[in-house]
Design an enzyme around this catalytic site. Structure first.
Site, mmCIF file in Angstrom:
data_model
loop_
_atom_site.group_PDB
_atom_site.id
_atom_site.type_symbol
_atom_site.label_atom_id
_atom_site.label_comp_id
_atom_site.label_asym_id
_atom_site.label_seq_id
_atom_site.Cartn_x
_atom_site.Cartn_y
_atom_site.Cartn_z
ATOM 1 N N ASP A 1 13.138 -57.736 5.705
ATOM 2 C CA ASP A 1 13.921 -58.568 6.618
ATOM 3 C C ASP A 1 15.189 -59.012 5.893
ATOM 4 O O ASP A 1 15.157 -59.393 4.726
ATOM 5 C CB ASP A 1 13.105 -59.800 7.046
ATOM 6 C CG ASP A 1 13.719 -60.492 8.251
ATOM 7 O OD1 ASP A 1 13.095 -60.497 9.317
ATOM 8 O OD2 ASP A 1 14.853 -61.026 8.123
ATOM 9 N N ILE A 2 16.300 -58.946 6.605
ATOM 10 C CA ILE A 2 17.601 -59.261 6.006
ATOM 11 C C ILE A 2 17.718 -60.757 5.661
ATOM 12 O O ILE A 2 18.494 -61.144 4.792
ATOM 13 C CB ILE A 2 18.734 -58.805 6.953
ATOM 14 C CG1 ILE A 2 20.004 -58.476 6.208
ATOM 15 C CG2 ILE A 2 18.983 -59.789 8.065
ATOM 16 C CD1 ILE A 2 21.006 -57.692 7.053
ATOM 17 N N ASN B 1 7.032 -61.715 17.771
ATOM 18 C CA ASN B 1 7.590 -62.570 18.808
ATOM 19 C C ASN B 1 7.873 -61.752 20.062
ATOM 20 O O ASN B 1 8.510 -60.697 19.989
ATOM 21 C CB ASN B 1 8.893 -63.218 18.309
ATOM 22 C CG ASN B 1 8.638 -64.180 17.159
ATOM 23 O OD1 ASN B 1 7.711 -64.973 17.199
ATOM 24 N ND2 ASN B 1 9.453 -64.098 16.119
ATOM 25 N N VAL C 1 15.494 -59.569 18.334
ATOM 26 C CA VAL C 1 15.790 -58.128 18.350
ATOM 27 C C VAL C 1 14.817 -57.465 19.340
ATOM 28 O O VAL C 1 13.595 -57.526 19.137
ATOM 29 C CB VAL C 1 15.658 -57.494 16.952
ATOM 30 C CG1 VAL C 1 15.973 -56.001 17.018
ATOM 31 C CG2 VAL C 1 16.592 -58.180 15.953
ATOM 32 N N HIS D 1 8.560 -55.457 16.802
ATOM 33 C CA HIS D 1 8.435 -55.500 15.345
ATOM 34 C C HIS D 1 7.397 -56.524 14.944
ATOM 35 O O HIS D 1 7.213 -57.536 15.611
ATOM 36 C CB HIS D 1 9.781 -55.827 14.671
ATOM 37 C CG HIS D 1 10.482 -57.032 15.221
ATOM 38 N ND1 HIS D 1 11.183 -57.003 16.405
ATOM 39 C CD2 HIS D 1 10.578 -58.308 14.759
ATOM 40 C CE1 HIS D 1 11.696 -58.202 16.637
ATOM 41 N NE2 HIS D 1 11.336 -59.009 15.664
ATOM 42 N N HIS E 1 6.402 -58.930 11.767
ATOM 43 C CA HIS E 1 6.797 -59.510 10.476
ATOM 44 C C HIS E 1 5.560 -59.533 9.582
ATOM 45 O O HIS E 1 4.494 -59.997 10.006
ATOM 46 C CB HIS E 1 7.264 -60.957 10.655
ATOM 47 C CG HIS E 1 8.473 -61.143 11.521
ATOM 48 N ND1 HIS E 1 9.721 -61.423 11.018
ATOM 49 C CD2 HIS E 1 8.627 -61.121 12.870
ATOM 50 C CE1 HIS E 1 10.586 -61.568 12.005
ATOM 51 N NE2 HIS E 1 9.947 -61.395 13.153
HETATM 52 P P1 AMP Z 1 12.611 -61.868 15.741
HETATM 53 O O1 AMP Z 1 13.176 -63.249 15.832
HETATM 54 O O2 AMP Z 1 11.105 -61.857 15.705
HETATM 55 O O3 AMP Z 1 13.173 -60.962 16.824
HETATM 56 O O4 AMP Z 1 13.048 -61.286 14.330
HETATM 57 C C1 AMP Z 1 14.133 -60.463 14.101
HETATM 58 C C2 AMP Z 1 14.302 -60.371 12.604
HETATM 59 O O5 AMP Z 1 15.159 -59.286 12.311
HETATM 60 C C3 AMP Z 1 14.920 -61.616 11.944
HETATM 61 O O6 AMP Z 1 13.993 -62.156 11.014
HETATM 62 C C4 AMP Z 1 16.188 -61.072 11.256
HETATM 63 O O7 AMP Z 1 16.420 -61.667 10.005
HETATM 64 C C5 AMP Z 1 15.866 -59.600 11.124
HETATM 65 N N1 AMP Z 1 17.017 -58.698 11.086
HETATM 66 C C6 AMP Z 1 18.086 -58.672 11.904
HETATM 67 N N2 AMP Z 1 18.920 -57.661 11.575
HETATM 68 C C7 AMP Z 1 18.349 -57.028 10.516
HETATM 69 C C8 AMP Z 1 18.710 -55.904 9.733
HETATM 70 N N3 AMP Z 1 19.844 -55.219 9.935
HETATM 71 N N4 AMP Z 1 17.870 -55.533 8.729
HETATM 72 C C9 AMP Z 1 16.738 -56.207 8.490
HETATM 73 N N5 AMP Z 1 16.336 -57.269 9.218
HETATM 74 C C10 AMP Z 1 17.126 -57.680 10.209
#
Ligand code: AMP
Length: 125
Positions: free
Chosen positions: A34-35, A92, A101, A105, A107
């Site tokens: 995760d970024i 989520n 996103v 996914h 986590h």
């Molecule tokens: P969610 O809130 O469950 O949709 O989580 C989306 C996650 O994606 C967040 O924890 C972000 O930090 C992560 N994220 C967004 N863009 C990237 C990326 N390019 N590479 C890795 N993680 C990302």
């Protein structure tokens, strides 16, 4: 659920249009850090398919694919060395869960004590 957005950031990572450090990959899933890590170990595992969220995935994906995906999640946790110390899975779906996103996914969080289930008291009284 809205139609799948082909331009979401994880779709682009899957198509290798934007870079990510691939931690794990098989026929069902891909994993990368995760970024914005929320714990010492924080990976994201995504299916190799167009699913908006867990809800969409559970309804539409074939059972064999669902099984393959969740086995991949375990492989990622193992690869990160989290089996013994423990880890937490979060996924989520939708607005209330703050999904940001729109590609399903999971986590994978660990590497330290993670505290209570939710950060803060989110129950409206
Ligand atoms: P969610 O809130 O469950 O949709 O989580 C989306 C996650 O994606 C967040 O924890 C972000 O930090 C992560 N994220 C967004 N863009 C990237 C990326 N390019 N590479 C890795 N993680 C990302």
């Amino acid at each position: 659920m809205a139609d799948y957005d082909h331009d979401n950031i994880f779709a682009k990572i899957l198509r290798r249009e934007i870079p990510a450090e691939i931690l794990y990959e098989d026929d069902y899933a891909m994993a990368f850090p995760d970024i914005q890590p929320a714990a010492k170990a924080h990976a994201l595992v995504i299916p190799k398919g167009e699913y908006c969220s867990f809800d969409d995935f559970s309804k539409r994906a074939e059972a064999v694919f669902i099984a393959g995906f969740f086995k991949a999640v375990q492989q990622v946790a193992a690869k990160l060395g989290l089996e013994e110390g423990g880890y937490r899975l979060i996924t989520n779906h939708g607005k209330n869960a703050h999904q940001t996103v729109p590609h399903f996914h999971v986590h994978v969080l660990g590497g330290q004590p993670l505290g209570g289930l939710l950060s803060g008291d989110t129950l409206e009284r």
